[in-house]
Design an enzyme around this catalytic site. Structure first.
Site, PDB file in Angstrom:
ATOM      1  N   HIS A   1       0.836  -1.207   0.000  1.00 61.53           N
ATOM      2  CA  HIS A   1       0.000   0.000   0.000  1.00 61.53           C
ATOM      3  C   HIS A   1       0.867   1.252   0.000  1.00 61.53           C
ATOM      4  CE1 HIS A   1       0.690  -0.470   4.320  1.00 61.53           C
ATOM      5  NE2 HIS A   1       0.162   0.717   4.568  1.00 61.53           N
TER       6      HIS A   1
ATOM      7  N   HIS B   1       1.433   3.945   1.863  1.00 66.44           N
ATOM      8  CA  HIS B   1       2.017   4.713   2.973  1.00 66.44           C
ATOM      9  C   HIS B   1       3.546   4.738   2.885  1.00 66.44           C
ATOM     10  CE1 HIS B   1      -1.813   4.336   5.631  1.00 66.44           C
ATOM     11  NE2 HIS B   1      -1.841   5.399   4.846  1.00 66.44           N
TER      12      HIS B   1
ATOM     13  N   ASP C   1       5.895   4.597   4.958  1.00 65.33           N
ATOM     14  CA  ASP C   1       6.688   3.602   5.695  1.00 65.33           C
ATOM     15  C   ASP C   1       6.659   2.223   5.017  1.00 65.33           C
ATOM     16  OD1 ASP C   1       3.933   3.526   6.595  1.00 65.33           O
ATOM     17  OD2 ASP C   1       4.560   2.188   8.218  1.00 65.33           O
ATOM     18  N   HIS C   2       6.042   2.137   3.845  1.00 60.39           N
ATOM     19  CA  HIS C   2       6.053   0.889   3.068  1.00 60.39           C
ATOM     20  C   HIS C   2       6.674   1.064   1.679  1.00 60.39           C
ATOM     21  CE1 HIS C   2       3.515  -1.310   6.019  1.00 60.39           C
ATOM     22  NE2 HIS C   2       3.270  -0.055   6.376  1.00 60.39           N
TER      23      HIS C   2
ATOM     24  N   HIS D   1      -7.576  -0.254   5.678  1.00 53.15           N
ATOM     25  CA  HIS D   1      -6.533   0.655   6.199  1.00 53.15           C
ATOM     26  C   HIS D   1      -6.297   1.763   5.160  1.00 53.15           C
ATOM     27  CE1 HIS D   1      -2.748   1.791   8.129  1.00 53.15           C
ATOM     28  NE2 HIS D   1      -2.086   1.553   7.018  1.00 53.15           N
TER      29      HIS D   1
ATOM     30  N   ASP E   1      -0.579  -3.922   6.649  1.00 49.85           N
ATOM     31  CA  ASP E   1      -1.403  -3.226   7.635  1.00 49.85           C
ATOM     32  C   ASP E   1      -2.889  -3.576   7.494  1.00 49.85           C
ATOM     33  OD1 ASP E   1       1.071  -2.192   8.139  1.00 49.85           O
ATOM     34  OD2 ASP E   1       0.587  -0.121   7.656  1.00 49.85           O
TER      35      ASP E   1
ATOM     36  N   HIS F   1       4.046  -4.594  11.046  1.00 50.66           N
ATOM     37  CA  HIS F   1       4.548  -3.823  12.195  1.00 50.66           C
ATOM     38  C   HIS F   1       4.663  -4.674  13.444  1.00 50.66           C
ATOM     39  CE1 HIS F   1       4.205   0.308  10.533  1.00 50.66           C
ATOM     40  NE2 HIS F   1       3.225  -0.228   9.797  1.00 50.66           N
TER      41      HIS F   1
HETATM   42 FE    FE Z   1       2.448   0.856   8.063  1.00 55.98          FE
HETATM   43 ZN    ZN Z   2       0.074   1.772   6.517  1.00 56.31          ZN
END
Ligand code: FE
Ligand code: ZN
Length: 255
Positions: free
Chosen positions: A56, A58, A60-61, A114, A133, A171
């Site tokens: 996805h 975001h 942080d990915h 999410h 997530d 995570h």
């Molecule tokens: Fe994340």
């Molecule tokens: Zn995420």
């Protein structure tokens, strides 16, 4: 030839995964939070990156997709529906698509909730699903974009996979999730055992990811929203599964 799976801790609490075939030498990275730890994990093993699978949009990915693309000749796979928010894709996929990685079928599941456009990658012959997530260890992602109905449909799809499936999520949130899960089902014996095991693992500094789908079915309150005993504990015996899920998600947001 079996596929090796390596968990790569990144940033404060993210997990990326390397999937490697000793037979062909192909190595896929699932999500790219940070280049340094991925580079080191590859170098330690003498592996070279050939694929990046994105779950996805975001940051942080995806933040390390660009630097890794500069270093390696990689094929980047992600959701067609989310292509405008993702780094450039070499293969854009959607729910039900199947692509090949090193002789293994990889099945794409839309697990929106999410985010809208979040996908999971299921490798049936290896018995593993990469959920990032969506479904997480004892939890599920916050509903930033999708509705509770969407997330419930996504979790229900994942719940239908074989119980022995390894769930590689994105995570290390498990200890906090455990505290919340106990407020929903304080007397669930499987949950109490799992929480004790999680506390031990964290004391030793070990990851609590991956888990198995069977463990999640027995202990994850979000996956268990449709069970009569959970509906009763929530004071919602007559409500729909999705409505009970939505209420559990709301309580977690305030927890
Ligand atoms: Fe994340
Ligand atoms: Zn995420």
């Amino acid at each position: 030839m079996p596929l090796d799976i390596v968990t790569v801790p990144c940033l404060a609490d993210n997990y990326a995964f390397l999937v490697h075939s000793a037979g062909t030498g192909a190595t896929a990275l699932v999500d790219a939070p940070e280049a340094g730890p991925v580079r080191r994990a590859l170098a330690d093993r003498g592996w070279s990156l050939t694929h990046i699978l994105i779950t996805h949009h975001h940051s942080d990915h995806i933040d390390a997709v660009a630097p890794l693309r500069e270093e390696f000749d990689v094929r980047v796979v992600g959701a067609a529906a989310d292509a405008e928010r993702l780094p450039r894709l070499d293969l854009a996929v959607a729910e039900g698509d199947v692509f090949e990685f090193s002789g293994y079928e990889v099945r794409v599941l839309d697990v929106s909730g999410h985010t809208v456009g979040h996908i999971a990658f299921h490798v049936p012959e290896r018995g593993v699903v990469f959920t990032a997530d969506s479904l997480m260890a004892l939890g599920c992602g916050r509903l930033f974009e999708g509705s509770a109905d969407q997330m419930w449909a996504s979790l229900s799809k994942l719940a239908a996979l074989p119980p022995e499936t390894l769930v590689c999520s994105g995570h290390e949130y498990t200890a906090a999730n455990a505290g919340f899960a106990l407020t929903v089902e304080p007397d669930n014996p499987d949950l109490r055992r799992r929480v004790a095991a999680i506390e031990d693992a964290r004391k030793r500094g070990e990851p609590t990811v991956p888990s198995t789908l069977a463990e999640e079915m027995a202990t994850n309150p979000f996956l268990r929203a449709g069970l009569p005993e959970v509906k009763a504990l929530m004071g919602m015996p007559e409500m729909s599964d999705a409505a009970v899920f939505a209420e559990i998600r709301r309580r977690k947001d305030r927890f």
